[in-house]
Design a protein around this motif. Structure first.
Motif, PDB file in Angstrom:
ATOM      1  N   SER A   1      -8.078 -21.132  26.582  1.00 40.77           N
ATOM      2  CA  SER A   1      -9.489 -20.807  25.640  1.00 40.77           C
ATOM      3  C   SER A   1      -8.455 -20.466  24.711  1.00 40.77           C
ATOM      4  O   SER A   1      -7.939 -19.478  24.416  1.00 40.77           O
TER       5      SER A   1
ATOM      6  N   ASP B   1     -16.180 -11.894  26.006  1.00 38.02           N
ATOM      7  CA  ASP B   1     -17.529 -13.051  25.542  1.00 38.02           C
ATOM      8  C   ASP B   1     -18.599 -13.204  26.943  1.00 38.02           C
ATOM      9  O   ASP B   1     -18.274 -12.528  28.294  1.00 38.02           O
TER      10      ASP B   1
ATOM     11  N   THR C   1     -10.585 -18.367  22.650  1.00 33.83           N
ATOM     12  CA  THR C   1     -11.208 -17.634  22.311  1.00 33.83           C
ATOM     13  C   THR C   1     -10.712 -16.679  21.774  1.00 33.83           C
ATOM     14  O   THR C   1     -11.100 -15.623  20.959  1.00 33.83           O
TER      15      THR C   1
ATOM     16  N   LEU D   1     -19.652 -18.282  23.736  1.00 31.58           N
ATOM     17  CA  LEU D   1     -19.281 -19.088  23.235  1.00 31.58           C
ATOM     18  C   LEU D   1     -20.003 -20.365  23.209  1.00 31.58           C
ATOM     19  O   LEU D   1     -21.264 -19.803  23.356  1.00 31.58           O
TER      20      LEU D   1
ATOM     21  N   ASN E   1      -8.993 -16.348  18.830  1.00 27.80           N
ATOM     22  CA  ASN E   1      -9.739 -15.410  17.591  1.00 27.80           C
ATOM     23  C   ASN E   1     -10.364 -14.687  16.881  1.00 27.80           C
ATOM     24  O   ASN E   1     -10.721 -14.476  16.055  1.00 27.80           O
TER      25      ASN E   1
ATOM     26  N   ALA F   1     -14.946 -22.608  22.177  1.00 29.68           N
ATOM     27  CA  ALA F   1     -14.729 -20.920  21.534  1.00 29.68           C
ATOM     28  C   ALA F   1     -15.361 -20.269  20.517  1.00 29.68           C
ATOM     29  O   ALA F   1     -15.439 -21.564  19.406  1.00 29.68           O
TER      30      ALA F   1
END
Length: 282
Positions: free
Chosen positions: A94, A9, A96, A29, A99, A64
């Motif tokens: 996070s 990311d 992130t 992000l 997900n 995120a």
């Protein structure tokens, strides 16, 4: 050609050149100012973020990528016959990583491995690079997963924060702490430990003293630095970063790559932040 695609990311803060060289894909992000949503590194860079914060007196919100955004990033590689290794921002900082896992569950089983870096910034980037090099050398999906799970425990990430304003605005220190810190010119040294952010030291006095402490911490472990390779990362502090690079290369024989903090990392640490990131030998 490797049939394993490495995805990370935007908090990895790897340069476009490095991402292109090693074939690493990045899912951005989000940075939200009012009703405007920007993709980190794609729609906005750190310099623009600092200008908006200065003008508004407010920090943006960061978010995120959604599971749907990860799914959109993963699906084309799966359809092309590639397996995927995703390594991203610490799950303790996070949503992130979670997900990304949700997206992977919607695709054929056994095709995607998600690894929690337990790190941030180029601490994530180091692991993504390690994964990409292993993939290019022919390592399997399981091999790369094992490699990353072991290596993540050896990544050392430390930053000198120049101002407490951003930590205060982001709710990470009280108004009183920020006020006293400003009066006393206290600059915290922030360290990543087990996926969370901790204060390793509080340096009072000139900025140079804090940067010297950062280098001193590295030199204590110099002989254990893997590949003698170090990232020096900064948020709007190119001169300091360049001087640290010169010092570490010319005086201590290390290989140094400069990195610029993206919007998400910058929104939490503030301008003039400088960090040193490396991996220790097993």
């Amino acid at each position: 050609m490797s049939r394993i695609q490495i995805v990370t990311d935007s908090t990895c803060d790897l340069s476009e050149e490095l991402r292109r060289q090693y074939g690493i894909d990045v899912v951005p992000l989000h940075v939200v100012f009012g009703d405007r949503d920007y993709k980190d590194g794609a729609d906005m860079r750190a310099e623009q973020l600092f200008e908006l914060v200065s003008a508004s007196g407010k920090l943006p919100k960061t978010a995120a990528p959604s599971p749907g955004e990860f799914l959109a990033a993963f699906e084309p590689y799966i359809e092309q016959g590639c397996d995927i290794v995703y390594v991203g921002l610490s799950s303790k900082l996070s949503a992130t990583y979670n997900n990304a896992c949700l997206a992977a569950e919607q695709l054929p089983p056994g095709r995607i491995v998600c690894v929690d870096s337990l790190n941030l910034a180029t601490g994530v980037g180091l692991l993504a690079l390690k994964a990409a090099k292993a993939a290019h050398a022919g390592a399997s999906l399981a091999d790369i997963e094992r490699l990353l799970l072991e290596a993540r425990e050896r990544v050392e990430t430390e930053f000198v924060i120049d101002t407490l304003d951003y930590l205060h605005k982001g709710g990470r220190c009280s108004a009183l702490q920020s006020f006293i810190g400003g009066l006393l010119k206290i600059r915290p040294v922030i360290k990543v430990a087990h996926g969370s952010i901790t204060v390793a030291a509080k340096i009072r006095g000139k900025r140079e003293k804090a940067l010297e402490q950062l280098v001193a911490n590295l030199l204590e472990r110099k002989e254990r630095i893997e590949d003698r390779f170090v990232f020096v990362e900064h948020a709007l502090a190119p001169e300091d970063a360049a001087e640290l690079k010169r010092q570490l290369e010319d005086e201590h024989g290390l290989r140094v790559e400069l990195a610029e903090a993206g919007c998400v990392i910058s929104s939490h640490c503030g301008p003039q932040t400088v960090g040193i990131i490396y991996t220790l030998l097993p």
